[in-house]
Design a protein around this motif. Structure first.
Motif, PDB file in Angstrom:
ATOM      1  N   ARG A 150      -0.082  -0.087  -0.801  1.00  0.00           N
ATOM      2  CA  ARG A 150      -1.445  -0.596  -0.723  1.00  0.00           C
ATOM      3  C   ARG A 150      -2.348   0.296  -1.569  1.00  0.00           C
ATOM      4  O   ARG A 150      -2.156   1.511  -1.637  1.00  0.00           O
ATOM      5  N   GLU A 151      -3.318  -0.329  -2.202  1.00  0.00           N
ATOM      6  CA  GLU A 151      -4.332   0.431  -2.923  1.00  0.00           C
ATOM      7  C   GLU A 151      -5.408   0.862  -1.932  1.00  0.00           C
ATOM      8  O   GLU A 151      -5.924   0.048  -1.170  1.00  0.00           O
ATOM      9  N   LEU A 152      -5.713   2.145  -1.923  1.00  0.00           N
ATOM     10  CA  LEU A 152      -6.729   2.660  -1.011  1.00  0.00           C
ATOM     11  C   LEU A 152      -8.104   2.138  -1.426  1.00  0.00           C
ATOM     12  O   LEU A 152      -8.496   2.239  -2.589  1.00  0.00           O
TER      13      LEU A 152
ATOM     14  N   ARG B 158     -10.273   7.379 -10.211  1.00  0.00           N
ATOM     15  CA  ARG B 158      -8.982   6.726 -10.461  1.00  0.00           C
ATOM     16  C   ARG B 158      -8.453   6.117  -9.169  1.00  0.00           C
ATOM     17  O   ARG B 158      -8.841   6.523  -8.078  1.00  0.00           O
ATOM     18  N   GLY B 159      -7.570   5.138  -9.307  1.00  0.00           N
ATOM     19  CA  GLY B 159      -7.026   4.455  -8.143  1.00  0.00           C
ATOM     20  C   GLY B 159      -6.033   5.321  -7.379  1.00  0.00           C
ATOM     21  O   GLY B 159      -5.385   6.210  -7.941  1.00  0.00           O
TER      22      GLY B 159
ATOM     23  N   TRP C 124       7.904   7.077   9.805  1.00  0.00           N
ATOM     24  CA  TRP C 124       7.624   6.611   8.451  1.00  0.00           C
ATOM     25  C   TRP C 124       7.251   7.775   7.545  1.00  0.00           C
ATOM     26  O   TRP C 124       6.543   8.697   7.962  1.00  0.00           O
ATOM     27  N   THR C 125       7.770   7.723   6.330  1.00  0.00           N
ATOM     28  CA  THR C 125       7.343   8.655   5.291  1.00  0.00           C
ATOM     29  C   THR C 125       6.180   8.022   4.546  1.00  0.00           C
ATOM     30  O   THR C 125       6.277   6.874   4.099  1.00  0.00           O
ATOM     31  N   VAL C 126       5.083   8.739   4.438  1.00  0.00           N
ATOM     32  CA  VAL C 126       3.885   8.201   3.785  1.00  0.00           C
ATOM     33  C   VAL C 126       3.484   9.102   2.617  1.00  0.00           C
ATOM     34  O   VAL C 126       3.683  10.324   2.665  1.00  0.00           O
ATOM     35  N   THR C 127       2.933   8.464   1.588  1.00  0.00           N
ATOM     36  CA  THR C 127       2.527   9.194   0.388  1.00  0.00           C
ATOM     37  C   THR C 127       1.285   8.552  -0.193  1.00  0.00           C
ATOM     38  O   THR C 127       1.118   7.329  -0.137  1.00  0.00           O
ATOM     39  N   ALA C 128       0.425   9.380  -0.774  1.00  0.00           N
ATOM     40  CA  ALA C 128      -0.729   8.897  -1.540  1.00  0.00           C
ATOM     41  C   ALA C 128      -0.596   9.468  -2.946  1.00  0.00           C
ATOM     42  O   ALA C 128      -0.428  10.684  -3.114  1.00  0.00           O
ATOM     43  N   ARG C 129      -0.660   8.602  -3.957  1.00  0.00           N
ATOM     44  CA  ARG C 129      -0.507   9.029  -5.350  1.00  0.00           C
ATOM     45  C   ARG C 129      -1.634   8.474  -6.213  1.00  0.00           C
ATOM     46  O   ARG C 129      -2.121   7.375  -5.983  1.00  0.00           O
ATOM     47  N   GLN C 130      -1.990   9.263  -7.187  1.00  0.00           N
ATOM     48  CA  GLN C 130      -2.887   8.809  -8.253  1.00  0.00           C
ATOM     49  C   GLN C 130      -2.101   8.897  -9.534  1.00  0.00           C
ATOM     50  O   GLN C 130      -1.840   9.987 -10.048  1.00  0.00           O
ATOM     51  N   GLY C 131      -1.651   7.737 -10.042  1.00  0.00           N
ATOM     52  CA  GLY C 131      -0.712   7.722 -11.148  1.00  0.00           C
ATOM     53  C   GLY C 131       0.602   8.319 -10.693  1.00  0.00           C
ATOM     54  O   GLY C 131       1.152   7.920  -9.663  1.00  0.00           O
ATOM     55  N   VAL C 132       1.097   9.319 -11.421  1.00  0.00           N
ATOM     56  CA  VAL C 132       2.358   9.966 -11.030  1.00  0.00           C
ATOM     57  C   VAL C 132       2.108  11.183 -10.149  1.00  0.00           C
ATOM     58  O   VAL C 132       3.059  11.796  -9.660  1.00  0.00           O
ATOM     59  N   ARG C 133       0.848  11.535  -9.925  1.00  0.00           N
ATOM     60  CA  ARG C 133       0.532  12.732  -9.155  1.00  0.00           C
ATOM     61  C   ARG C 133       0.396  12.423  -7.671  1.00  0.00           C
ATOM     62  O   ARG C 133      -0.337  11.533  -7.275  1.00  0.00           O
ATOM     63  N   GLU C 134       1.112  13.204  -6.879  1.00  0.00           N
ATOM     64  CA  GLU C 134       1.027  13.091  -5.434  1.00  0.00           C
ATOM     65  C   GLU C 134      -0.174  13.905  -4.937  1.00  0.00           C
ATOM     66  O   GLU C 134      -0.326  15.070  -5.294  1.00  0.00           O
TER      67      GLU C 134
END
Length: 283
Positions: free
Chosen positions: A10-12, A72-73, A88-98
C-alpha cells in the motif's frame, strides 16, 4: 491462500493538513504515521488470514532506520511470517531505501490482562515477580505542558502531568482528546500517549534541554488490541538513570483504577541539539 493474503502493499497516504499526525510543521513523515499505516495494513491482512478471529493483543517491534522524506512516495509492505501464527513482517520503503521495518503479531484472548509477561522481568502489574499489586491513585487529569511532550495543539496532548511516588516510579494518566466521541482504546492512541510520556521524561527527569530533538529509532510493544473505553489508563515508569545521547524508556500500561498491568511499551531515541539535527538533515 490467495496472493493478496500472501503479500500486501500500500502507498502511505501523507496528508500534511492532518491535525493529529502533523500537529506542527515537520520536515519528514512522522514515525507515528508510519506505525499507523503499517498496523492498519497488518490488521487488514490478518483479518483475511485468520478468518475473522478477533485479536486480543498486538505485539510489535519496529526499527526506524532513516528519515522518511515528505517529497517522495512511501510504500508499505506486509508479509506473513511462516508457521502457525498471526505474525507479519512489515516494511516501509522510499524507492529502494528502507525507512522502517519490523514485525507485528496478533494474539487471541481477552484484551485486558492476557498476554506475555513483560520482557524486563516485571509482572504484568509492573512490580517485581511475586510482589503484591497495589491499588493505584488515578493521576491528575490536567494535561502535561505542551513543550514537554513536543505537541503544539492542546487537543493532541494525551498524557497528564506526571506524578512521582518517592524514588520508585513516575505515573501519568492517559487522556482522551477534549470533545471526542467515546470509543474503545486503540493501539495508535496508546503508542502516541507512551511516546509523549517518554518525551516528557527526557526533559523532566533526564535533564534534556527543551530545544533537544528526539529522533525515534525503535518501538517495542505488547498491549491490548482493543480496550473498553470505560477502563481508565495510566503509564508507569520505574525511575532509571539514562546516560549518553541514546535513551531507552520502558513503561507499563496499567489500569489506573486498580494498578493492574495491561501491557508494556519501550521506546528508544537519540537526543540531539538543533545544530546536530540540521547537520543530520543536510548530510
Amino acid at each position: 491462500m490467495a496472493a493478496s493474503v500472501i503479500e500486501r502493499f500500500r502507498e502511505l497516504v501523507v496528508d500534511e493538513s492532518d491535525p493529529f499526525y502533523f500537529d506542527h510543521p515537520l520536515d519528514h513523515v512522522p514515525g507515528m504515521l508510519l506505525f499507523s499505516g503499517m498496523l492498519d495494513l497488518a490488521v487488514r491482512a490478518d483479518a483475511a488470514r485468520s478468518r475473522g478471529r478477533r485479536a486480543g493483543r498486538v505485539v510489535a517491534g519496529l526499527d526506524f532506520t532513516r528519515f522518511c522524506e515528505l517529497d517522495r512516495g512511501t510504500t508499505l509492505s506486509c508479509r506473513p511470517v511462516p508457521g502457525r501464527n498471526r505474525a507479519w513482517t512489515v516494511t516501509a520503503r522510499q524507492g529502494v531505501r528502507e525507512v522502517c521495518a519490523g514485525s507485528i503479531a496478533f494474539a487471541e484472548g481477552a484484551g485486558v490482562a492476557d498476554g506475555a509477561a513483560p520482557a524486563n522481568g516485571e509482572s504484568r502489574t509492573g512490580a517485581p515477580p511475586g510482589a503484591a499489586r497495589r491499588p493505584a491513585a488515578i493521576p491528575p487529569s490536567r494535561h502535561a505542558p505542551a513543550p514537554l511532550v513536543h505537541r503544539h495543539r492542546p487537543e493532541n496532548i494525551l498524557v497528564g502531568e506526571p506524578v512521582r511516588h518517592g524514588r520508585g516510579t513516575v505515573e501519568a494518566a492517559v487522556l482522551r482528546r477534549p470533545g471526542e466521541e467515546p470509543d474503545d482504546w486503540r493501539p495508535v492512541r496508546i503508542v502516541e500517549a507512551g511516546r509523549q510520556f517518554a518525551t516528557m521524561l527526557e526533559h523532566s527527569h533526564h535533564g534534556r534541554p527543551m530545544d533537544a530533538r528526539l529522533l525515534w529509532v525503535s518501538l517495542r510493544m505488547d498491549v491490548p488490541f482493543r480496550l473498553d473505553r470505560s477502563v481508565p489508563l495510566m503509564l508507569r515508569w520505574p525511575v532509571a538513570r539514562v546516560a549518553g545521547p541514546r535513551s531507552r524508556c520502558a513503561v507499563t500500561l496499567a489500569d489506573a483504577s486498580t494498578g493492574a498491568g495491561l501491557g508494556t511499551l519501550t521506546y528508544e531515541a537519540y537526543a540531539v541539539d538543533p545544530e546536530r539535527y540540521e547537520r543530520t538533515r543536510s548530510s
